[in-house]
Enzyme design. Sequence first.
Site, short mmCIF file in Angstrom:
data_model
loop_
_atom_site.label_atom_id
_atom_site.label_comp_id
_atom_site.label_asym_id
_atom_site.label_seq_id
_atom_site.Cartn_x
_atom_site.Cartn_y
_atom_site.Cartn_z
N ASP A 22 -1.07 -13.94 -10.95
CA ASP A 22 -2.17 -13.82 -9.99
C ASP A 22 -3.02 -15.10 -9.93
OD1 ASP A 22 -3.74 -12.45 -8.14
OD2 ASP A 22 -3.88 -10.65 -9.36
N GLU B 70 -0.70 -15.39 -4.91
CA GLU B 70 -1.77 -16.34 -4.60
C GLU B 70 -2.38 -16.00 -3.24
OE1 GLU B 70 -2.51 -20.12 -2.33
OE2 GLU B 70 -1.14 -18.44 -2.08
N TRP B 71 -1.92 -14.86 -2.67
CA TRP B 71 -2.48 -14.25 -1.45
C TRP B 71 -2.28 -15.08 -0.18
CZ3 TRP B 71 -7.11 -15.06 -4.92
CH2 TRP B 71 -7.03 -14.23 -6.04
N GLY B 72 -1.43 -16.11 -0.26
CA GLY B 72 -1.18 -16.92 0.94
C GLY B 72 -2.23 -17.98 1.20
N ASP C 176 -4.63 -8.15 -0.47
CA ASP C 176 -4.04 -6.87 -0.91
C ASP C 176 -3.85 -5.89 0.24
OD1 ASP C 176 -4.31 -8.06 -3.33
OD2 ASP C 176 -5.58 -6.51 -4.22
C1 GLA Z 1 -5.21 -8.87 -7.25
C2 GLA Z 1 -3.78 -8.72 -6.75
C3 GLA Z 1 -3.38 -7.24 -6.81
C4 GLA Z 1 -3.54 -6.73 -8.23
C5 GLA Z 1 -4.96 -6.96 -8.74
C6 GLA Z 1 -5.09 -6.63 -10.22
O1 GLA Z 1 -6.12 -8.28 -6.37
O2 GLA Z 1 -3.65 -9.21 -5.46
O3 GLA Z 1 -2.07 -7.06 -6.34
O4 GLA Z 1 -2.60 -7.37 -9.07
O5 GLA Z 1 -5.36 -8.31 -8.54
O6 GLA Z 1 -6.38 -6.86 -10.70
#
Ligand code: GLA
Length: 404
Positions: free
Chosen positions: A150, A183-185, A205
């Site tokens: 993450d 890394e969410w893009g 997410d």
């Molecule tokens: C981030 C990630 C999620 C999850 C949470 C856990 O938000 O994007 O998929 O792993 O952390 O805390």
Amino acid sequence: MISKTSKLGILIFLSGFFIQAQKFEELALTPPMGWNSWNKFGCQVNEALIRSIADAMVESGMKDAGYEYIVIDDCWHGGRDSQGFIYPDSSKFPNGMKALADYVHRKGLKLGIYSDAGTKTCAGYPGSRGFEYQDALQYAQWGIDYLKYDWCNTENINPIGAYSTMRDALYKAGRPVLFSMCEWGTSKPWKWANDIAHMWRTTGDIFVCWDCKHDHGGWYSWGVMKILDMQDGLRQYAGPGHWNDPDMLEVGNGLSVNEDRAHFSMWAMLAAPLIAGNDLRNMSKETIEILTNQEVIAVNQDSLGIQGFKYNNLDSLEVWFKPLSHDEWAVCFLNRRDQPAVIEFEWKKENVVDEIFGFETAFNEKPYSIRNLWTKKNIGKTKKAFNATVPPHDVIMLRLTPLK
Ligand code: GLA
């Protein structure tokens, strides 16, 4: 003058150095399939849960359908010992990670774990920053097969450097580990992570709703349709061994059956990793049928590994195509409307071109037989127009096979 022997020495040293700078190849030639604890259980992870999920993956037929990885997300951590080695929370994991990995492996499954490139995970547990090689070694000793990594608490660090460091650490530890970047893009990993990871999150997410934006006070999570729209323009970057990851599945977590079917079908069309996020021990008949539909999974797992694309959009009735091996195609009619949508698709008038991967249909000269992947029935040929009604928030998903 450098002697022959020292030249050889330098060469061996350098080759050792370069060999480290790679990920484990051949690990994700088709999109990874598995389960992850986060969407349903959040921080409530423990050994008994993971064991019973592994049992349920086998008993429900999901293992036979291709699901392989059981991934423990955030909150498993206890702390670091005096030498810096990470250990799990002993009240949650009383027998430790090695015993749990052995249990999961005995079921013919693989175990995944979660860490973070920063000082702390998103839930505030110890991150891997500064401990990358040590953590990778510890995971290898436990028998871990998959790492979700993450991006919380990463002030002042560079994503390419941080993710490369963990890739190298995993490689050096020697146990093949599928590396899943989360890394969410934010810094467009599809442009640089091909040699680093086997999959990378493309968005923030997912949230269990059809098309909403959920405000967490400062950050948002996204409904299934919102996440789908964010995949636009990314398909050229995905392929065998390196996948765009639109986040884990919410199937079985509270959407309607129609929405679950549409969500699963679209993730199959996107060649997305299929990581279930529901309680496998407690699934309705419909949830099992969706998650284990072998014909839809076969579209996702097709060996070409090409991500599908939106061909057109008629007032929120979208038509998606995905090239498959042996000149086949998957087609998905996605109805985003709140009312039923009538389809009249005259194949012969359509010319579907995939400019990026070089595929094209010529329905006039080259007819196909059609199979409906949800009713599991052969329903005719492309010589005739396709007429059907798609319920609201649902799909009709087809497979086209060239007629001999
Ligand atoms: C981030 C990630 C999620 C999850 C949470 C856990 O938000 O994007 O998929 O792993 O952390 O805390």
